[in-house]
Design a protein around this motif. Structure first.
Motif, PDB file in Angstrom:
ATOM      1  N   VAL A  42       3.574  -0.211  -5.450  1.00  0.00           N
ATOM      2  CA  VAL A  42       4.262   0.681  -4.513  1.00  0.00           C
ATOM      3  C   VAL A  42       3.342   1.015  -3.344  1.00  0.00           C
ATOM      4  CG1 VAL A  42       5.191   3.021  -4.248  1.00  0.00           C
ATOM      5  CG2 VAL A  42       5.862   1.640  -6.201  1.00  0.00           C
ATOM      6  N   GLY A  43       2.090   1.292  -3.617  1.00  0.00           N
ATOM      7  CA  GLY A  43       1.132   1.591  -2.548  1.00  0.00           C
ATOM      8  C   GLY A  43       0.936   0.413  -1.616  1.00  0.00           C
ATOM      9  N   LEU A  44       0.808  -0.786  -2.188  1.00  0.00           N
ATOM     10  CA  LEU A  44       0.640  -1.969  -1.351  1.00  0.00           C
ATOM     11  C   LEU A  44       1.890  -2.252  -0.515  1.00  0.00           C
ATOM     12  CD1 LEU A  44      -1.251  -4.364  -3.785  1.00  0.00           C
ATOM     13  CD2 LEU A  44      -2.134  -3.291  -1.715  1.00  0.00           C
ATOM     14  N   THR A  45       3.065  -1.985  -1.085  1.00  0.00           N
ATOM     15  CA  THR A  45       4.300  -2.174  -0.330  1.00  0.00           C
ATOM     16  C   THR A  45       4.362  -1.213   0.857  1.00  0.00           C
ATOM     17  OG1 THR A  45       5.413  -2.857  -2.352  1.00  0.00           O
ATOM     18  CG2 THR A  45       6.813  -2.201  -0.516  1.00  0.00           C
ATOM     19  N   LEU A  46       3.966   0.031   0.634  1.00  0.00           N
ATOM     20  CA  LEU A  46       3.952   1.001   1.735  1.00  0.00           C
ATOM     21  C   LEU A  46       2.964   0.598   2.820  1.00  0.00           C
ATOM     22  CD1 LEU A  46       4.170   4.358  -0.227  1.00  0.00           C
ATOM     23  CD2 LEU A  46       5.892   3.365   1.261  1.00  0.00           C
ATOM     24  N   ILE A  47       1.789   0.165   2.411  1.00  0.00           N
ATOM     25  CA  ILE A  47       0.779  -0.245   3.387  1.00  0.00           C
ATOM     26  C   ILE A  47       1.253  -1.457   4.163  1.00  0.00           C
ATOM     27  CG2 ILE A  47      -1.553  -1.198   3.600  1.00  0.00           C
ATOM     28  CD1 ILE A  47      -2.342   0.669   1.275  1.00  0.00           C
TER      29      ILE A  47
END
Length: 79
Positions: A42-47
């Motif tokens: 999820v964090g990588l998708t947001l970034i």
């Protein structure tokens, strides 16, 4: 006349800062491997979303004066 003191139901508000519990909370559960993987995805998708918006947004916001000048010169040359 004298003022009445605060009513009883709100007396706990004044004592809330002084109260200390002697009961320790249970230890937090450790996150499983799948939970950690999900959070990182999820964090990588947001970034990646922010990076993509910058990648496509910055050129769209750029005011290129030479492109507008060539459009005007082409319009005047066709007269």
């Amino acid at each position: 006349m004298f003022r009445r003191r605060e009513s009883v139901p709100f007396s706990f508000v004044a004592e809330a800062e002084r109260f200390r519990s002697n009961v320790t909370p249970p230890p937090r559960e450790r996150a499983s491997v799948s939970q950690l993987a999900g959070r990182s995805l999820v964090g990588l998708t947001l970034i990646a979303g922010f990076a993509g918006s910058l990648l496509f947004g910055v050129p769209a916001l750029d005011t290129d004066r030479s492109a507008s000048h060539t459009q005007q010169s082409e319009a005047t040359s066709h007269r």
